[in-house]
Write an enzyme that holds these catalytic residues in place. Structure first.
Site, PDB file in Angstrom:
ATOM      1  N   GLU A  82       0.824  -1.216   0.000  1.00 27.53           N
ATOM      2  CA  GLU A  82       0.000   0.000   0.000  1.00 27.53           C
ATOM      3  C   GLU A  82       0.855   1.261   0.000  1.00 27.53           C
ATOM      4  O   GLU A  82       0.516   2.241  -0.655  1.00 27.53           O
ATOM      5  CB  GLU A  82      -0.960  -0.001   1.194  1.00 27.53           C
ATOM      6  CG  GLU A  82      -2.068  -1.045   1.102  1.00 27.53           C
ATOM      7  CD  GLU A  82      -2.989  -0.840  -0.097  1.00 27.53           C
ATOM      8  OE1 GLU A  82      -2.970   0.244  -0.701  1.00 27.53           O
ATOM      9  OE2 GLU A  82      -3.723  -1.785  -0.430  1.00 27.53           O
ATOM     10  N   TYR A 140      -5.825   6.879   4.140  1.00 31.05           N
ATOM     11  CA  TYR A 140      -6.029   5.805   3.163  1.00 31.05           C
ATOM     12  C   TYR A 140      -5.355   4.515   3.598  1.00 31.05           C
ATOM     13  O   TYR A 140      -5.985   3.451   3.659  1.00 31.05           O
ATOM     14  CB  TYR A 140      -5.541   6.200   1.752  1.00 31.05           C
ATOM     15  CG  TYR A 140      -5.455   4.965   0.905  1.00 31.05           C
ATOM     16  CD1 TYR A 140      -6.608   4.395   0.382  1.00 31.05           C
ATOM     17  CD2 TYR A 140      -4.245   4.288   0.738  1.00 31.05           C
ATOM     18  CE1 TYR A 140      -6.565   3.201  -0.317  1.00 31.05           C
ATOM     19  CE2 TYR A 140      -4.192   3.098   0.056  1.00 31.05           C
ATOM     20  CZ  TYR A 140      -5.350   2.551  -0.478  1.00 31.05           C
ATOM     21  OH  TYR A 140      -5.305   1.372  -1.134  1.00 31.05           O
ATOM     22  N   ASP A 142      -9.459   6.268  -1.988  1.00 32.98           N
ATOM     23  CA  ASP A 142      -8.355   6.657  -2.850  1.00 32.98           C
ATOM     24  C   ASP A 142      -8.943   7.318  -4.099  1.00 32.98           C
ATOM     25  O   ASP A 142     -10.141   7.597  -4.152  1.00 32.98           O
ATOM     26  CB  ASP A 142      -7.508   5.432  -3.219  1.00 32.98           C
ATOM     27  CG  ASP A 142      -8.236   4.513  -4.176  1.00 32.98           C
ATOM     28  OD1 ASP A 142      -9.492   4.543  -4.204  1.00 32.98           O
ATOM     29  OD2 ASP A 142      -7.574   3.773  -4.916  1.00 32.98           O
ATOM     30  N   CYS A 178     -14.490   1.536 -14.202  1.00 32.52           N
ATOM     31  CA  CYS A 178     -14.871   2.935 -13.965  1.00 32.52           C
ATOM     32  C   CYS A 178     -13.616   3.803 -14.065  1.00 32.52           C
ATOM     33  O   CYS A 178     -13.232   4.491 -13.132  1.00 32.52           O
ATOM     34  CB  CYS A 178     -15.529   3.059 -12.592  1.00 32.52           C
ATOM     35  SG  CYS A 178     -16.441   4.598 -12.335  1.00 32.52           S
ATOM     36  N   CYS A 203     -26.145   3.629 -11.079  1.00 34.98           N
ATOM     37  CA  CYS A 203     -25.251   4.775 -11.281  1.00 34.98           C
ATOM     38  C   CYS A 203     -25.991   5.997 -11.819  1.00 34.98           C
ATOM     39  O   CYS A 203     -26.529   5.984 -12.937  1.00 34.98           O
ATOM     40  CB  CYS A 203     -24.130   4.388 -12.232  1.00 34.98           C
ATOM     41  SG  CYS A 203     -22.902   5.699 -12.473  1.00 34.98           S
TER      42      CYS A 203
END
Length: 348
Positions: free
Chosen positions: A45, A128, A146, A198, A214
């Site tokens: 990460e 995050y 994020d 996306c 959506c």
DNA sequence: AACACGTGGAT
DNA sequence: TATCCAAGTGT
């Protein structure tokens, strides 16, 4: 009111489409309830902060091979870790990575804290990363936000407020969706959705598991979201790098101060980088200018670096820097801008 | 709050 | 070539 986004549909999609990555455990292990090592999730990460999966892979393999546990990393030499991070960018991450590893080793008996708050208190772990490690390694229902999540939420709710103003709104939307069941898989699923379907440009709405929920799909606005405030343009700075080679092949290098640009990294001695750089050679020599400049773009400015070379005798002491003997020098230990200067000098 | 902080790939 | 962008954090 539109139906809430179908979390289960996303998890089903993830079960079918999860991307394979070196830091992810196998689907069979996951369904058996096995969790990944917190050290590996934390390391991945931190490397993934503002950095693409493709760029991270080889660095992740190198780090985990060389330092298999957080205790191993905590015992590493600073210079070795900085050299291993060279080329990945945002070098404060590497400095904080070591600080964090040493804090875990010394203050937490080598065990990562298992709460978001505990993780947040460690160097280099912000909102995050604390949420990501909590969710992915400990399966706690924390919400990761994020760039992917921001984009997915902005589209899901057809939110046109520009970033970064919209950040708290988007965070709230993401929090409202986070499930109590399989929060770790859910966190990775939303990010995978943002990374593969996306996407910022040309989103693949036709195959999106959340299409029917959506609002931006319904409004036809998906491709223009999220809105962002315009960026400032980058100024151009000039500089000079001095590459001195001793007659035995040693190179004159300098460790940069811990704070600031390329902090803690090895580099060539040089001038300041600004409007009109002043000559400031690190050793007395006959300097020759390489007939090309090293061009490099940082986050907030362009750099045009003039490269000067010189051959110096064994008995000449440098004003700055240290000679590194040829067998001990590898250009891969340098940040990219310094490696560009080397590439120009070595065949000049 | 706004800015500093890297790099390489895609368009 | 120029711009955007990628699983952000620290100050």
């Amino acid at each position: 009111m539109r139906d809430p986004a179908p979390v289960q549909d996303l998890l089903d999609w993830y079960d079918r489409n999860a991307r394979r990555m070196p830091w992810r455990i196998s689907p069979s292990d996951r369904s058996a309830g096995i969790r990944p090592a917190p050290y590996r999730i934390w390391l991945s990460e931190v490397m993934l902060q503002q950095t693409t999966v493709a760029a991270v892979k080889s660095y992740y393999e190198a780090f985990t091979s060389r330092w298999p546990t957080v205790t191993d990393l905590a015992a590493a030499e600073d210079a070795d870790v900085m050299a291993a991070w060279a080329g990945l960018g945002y070098y404060a991450r590497a400095r904080n990575l070591l600080k964090c590893a040493r804090a875990v080793a010394e203050d937490h008996a080598g065990v990562f804290p298992e709460t978001r708050e505990g993780l947040l208190s460690l160097p280099g772990i912000g909102p995050y990363t604390a949420a990501a490690v909590s969710a992915i390694a400990f399966d706690l229902p924390e919400t990761v936000v994020d760039g992917n999540v921001e984009r997915v939420m902005a589209r899901l709710h057809d939110e046109h407020t520009p970033l970064p103003t919209a950040k708290p709104i988007l965070t709230q939307m993401a929090t409202a969706l986070t499930p109590q069941d399989r929060p770790g898989d859910y966190a990775q699923a939303v990010m995978d959705l943002g990374a593969t379907i996306c996407t910022p440009r040309k989103p693949a709405c036709g195959i999106c598991p959340w299409r029917t929920a959506c609002a931006a799909w319904e409004a036809g606005t998906a491709a223009e979201l999220p809105k962002k405030l315009p960026k400032k343009r980058k100024p151009t700075r000039l500089g000079i790098a001095y590459l001195a080679r001793r007659v035995d092949g040693a190179w004159l290098l300098e460790r940069r101060p811990d704070k600031g640009l390329l902090g803690g990294m090895l580099g060539w001695p040089g001038s300041d980088w600004g409007e009109t750089p002043q000559e400031d050679p690190p050793i007395r020599a006959e300097w020759r200018e390489v007939p090309a400049e090293a061009r490099h773009t940082f986050t907030h400015f362009h750099l045009r670096l003039t490269v000067k070379t010189a051959l110096v005798p064994m008995d000449r002491a440098p004003l700055r820097g240290t000679f590194v003997e040829s067998p001990d020098f590898s250009p891969t230990d340098l940040p990219t801008v310094m490696r560009k200067a080397y590439d120009l000098a070595k065949d000049a």
